[in-house]
Each structure stands twice: as C-alpha cells, then as structure tokens.
Design an enzyme around this catalytic site. Structure first.
Site, mmCIF file in Angstrom:
data_model
loop_
_atom_site.group_PDB
_atom_site.id
_atom_site.type_symbol
_atom_site.label_atom_id
_atom_site.label_comp_id
_atom_site.label_asym_id
_atom_site.label_seq_id
_atom_site.Cartn_x
_atom_site.Cartn_y
_atom_site.Cartn_z
ATOM 1 N N HIS A 167 28.799 66.452 42.156
ATOM 2 C CA HIS A 167 27.513 66.017 42.717
ATOM 3 C C HIS A 167 27.599 64.561 43.177
ATOM 4 C CE1 HIS A 167 25.569 69.135 39.843
ATOM 5 N NE2 HIS A 167 25.386 69.597 41.054
ATOM 6 N N LYS A 209 13.884 79.306 35.285
ATOM 7 C CA LYS A 209 15.301 79.055 35.004
ATOM 8 C C LYS A 209 15.400 77.965 33.947
ATOM 9 C CE LYS A 209 19.206 77.880 38.001
ATOM 10 N NZ LYS A 209 19.536 77.508 39.383
ATOM 11 N N ARG A 218 31.483 74.300 48.011
ATOM 12 C CA ARG A 218 32.785 74.446 47.355
ATOM 13 C C ARG A 218 33.524 75.639 47.943
ATOM 14 N NH1 ARG A 218 29.761 74.098 41.816
ATOM 15 N NH2 ARG A 218 28.366 75.053 43.298
ATOM 16 N N SER A 262 28.166 72.732 37.213
ATOM 17 C CA SER A 262 27.443 72.417 35.977
ATOM 18 C C SER A 262 27.662 73.532 34.953
ATOM 19 C CB SER A 262 25.941 72.251 36.251
ATOM 20 O OG SER A 262 25.721 71.205 37.157
HETATM 21 P P1 ADP Z 1 21.568 74.661 42.461
HETATM 22 O O1 ADP Z 1 21.117 75.290 41.187
HETATM 23 O O2 ADP Z 1 20.472 74.424 43.452
HETATM 24 O O3 ADP Z 1 22.810 75.273 43.112
HETATM 25 P P2 ADP Z 1 23.295 72.545 41.550
HETATM 26 O O4 ADP Z 1 22.887 71.376 40.741
HETATM 27 O O5 ADP Z 1 24.224 73.528 40.922
HETATM 28 O O6 ADP Z 1 21.957 73.192 42.015
HETATM 29 O O7 ADP Z 1 23.956 72.066 42.904
HETATM 30 C C1 ADP Z 1 23.272 71.278 43.837
HETATM 31 C C2 ADP Z 1 24.096 71.191 45.112
HETATM 32 O O8 ADP Z 1 25.332 70.523 44.830
HETATM 33 C C3 ADP Z 1 24.493 72.533 45.722
HETATM 34 O O9 ADP Z 1 24.506 72.402 47.127
HETATM 35 C C4 ADP Z 1 25.881 72.755 45.213
HETATM 36 O O10 ADP Z 1 26.636 73.586 46.076
HETATM 37 C C5 ADP Z 1 26.406 71.328 45.224
HETATM 38 N N1 ADP Z 1 27.522 71.134 44.287
HETATM 39 C C6 ADP Z 1 27.557 71.414 42.976
HETATM 40 N N2 ADP Z 1 28.766 71.120 42.435
HETATM 41 C C7 ADP Z 1 29.517 70.630 43.458
HETATM 42 C C8 ADP Z 1 30.874 70.178 43.579
HETATM 43 N N3 ADP Z 1 31.707 70.192 42.535
HETATM 44 N N4 ADP Z 1 31.287 69.746 44.780
HETATM 45 C C9 ADP Z 1 30.447 69.779 45.844
HETATM 46 N N5 ADP Z 1 29.176 70.202 45.811
HETATM 47 C C10 ADP Z 1 28.707 70.636 44.643
#
Ligand code: ADP
Length: 169
Positions: free
Chosen positions: A24, A48, A97, A135
């Site tokens: 992130h 959620k 990703r 996450s």
């Molecule tokens: P959500 O539950 O909306 O997917 P996340 O917190 O998991 O929320 O992710 C928010 C954004 O960050 C999404 O667009 C996700 O694809 C991106 N993201 C999460 N982890 C990574 C990573 N390791 N590299 C690049 N983008 C990421």
C-alpha cells in the site's frame, strides 16, 4: 473546474487497509509522484469485520504517512463514488498485483464508471517486491508466528504481534 484547479490534483486511494502494508505504502508514494495529494480513504464496511478497528487502521496509516507531504487519511461509508464526488474529487487510485486483482478491479472500475461517469480510476502496477503482499496473507503469517518483517511498517508489525500474541515489546 478551472485549469488552475486541475493542476492541484488529488487522488482518493480507497481500501480496507486492515492493516496497511508496504505494498500500500508503495502505491501511496508513487501516487504522490503523479498527484499533488493522495487521500487514503479507509472503508467502513459493517458487513466485513476486520482484524483491526477503523480507529486502529487510521492510527496505523497516520503513523506511517504522518510525515509525508500531501498525504492524508480519511474514512468513508457507502458508495465510494458518492464520497469522491461529495468531496469534489474525480480520481480513484488503486493498485494492481496479479491477474486475480485485475479481474476484480476491472469490474469495480466499470461499475464505478457506470455510477459516476466523470470519476476516473487510475491503476499503478505493484512493485515486484510487493507482488505477493496482501493484508490477508500478512495477517495469516503473523497469526501463525511467521516473520513479516520488511513487508509491513514496524508499527504494524508490532500491532499485529500484540493482536495475535499479546506481545507488548
Ligand atoms: P480492498 O479491500 O478494497 O481490496 P485493500 O486494503 O486490500 O482494500 O487494498 C486497497 C488497494 O490497494 C487495492 O487496489 C489493492 O489492489 C491495492 N493493494 C493491496 N496490496 C497491494 C500491493 N502489495 N501492491 C500493490 N497494490 C496493493
């Protein structure tokens, strides 16, 4: 919107951030190279239930981005495009990703465009270092006592240890 306003461009980076990872963080940093402001928007989703409370997630994001100029944190509930438009923004920033992300993100972006045609979704490819970092996988590894150092900011590592193993050090 005037040309001057267009020069000061903000992007909304929405997500669960449960918790924020270095993946992130990389998107936030790189987003800031394109946009004047990146607003990390933590989604409040009553359906959620996460590991961390919204307050804890915000605190972690603040601890990590606190000294980054042009980065702020907010929360939103309900439709993302409503939140974006209410705050007079028009860019959603997301990270990509693997192929599995693509399919979901594509669907989401098209739905958002259907709901609000003037809101654009912008995608940044992850850095290879964070390709496998999510996450969910971080929580799983931390829960089972795996070493997640270098994949999340130190403050997140500490909070995960506290959550799962009651460690305070
Ligand atoms: P959500 O539950 O909306 O997917 P996340 O917190 O998991 O929320 O992710 C928010 C954004 O960050 C999404 O667009 C996700 O694809 C991106 N993201 C999460 N982890 C990574 C990573 N390791 N590299 C690049 N983008 C990421």
């Amino acid at each position: 919107m005037s040309n001057k306003e267009k020069c000061m461009k903000a992007a909304i980076y929405p997500g669960s951030f449960d918790p924020i990872t270095n993946g992130h963080l990389s998107i936030i940093r790189r987003g800031r190279e394109i946009f004047d402001q990146v607003i990390v928007a933590v989604a409040i989703n009553s359906e959620k239930e996460g590991l961390f409370t919204i307050a804890e997630r915000i605190a972690m994001v603040n601890e990590v981005v606190g000294d980054m100029e042009g980065v702020s944190v907010d929360t939103f509930e309900g439709l993302l495009v409503d939140y974006v438009q209410k705050n007079n923004h028009n860019v959603i920033l997301r990270g990509l990703r693997a192929l599995s992300d693509f399919e979901y993100e594509f669907q989401l972006a098209l739905m958002n465009r259907k709901l609000a045609g003037d809101v654009q979704s912008v995608f940044l490819m992850t850095d290879y270092k964070w390709f496998y970092v999510s996450s969910t996988i971080i929580k799983e590894a931390a829960r089972l006592g795996g070493n997640i150092s270098g994949l999340v900011p130190p403050t997140v590592e500490k909070r995960l240890a506290e959550k799962y193993h009651g460690a305070t050090g």
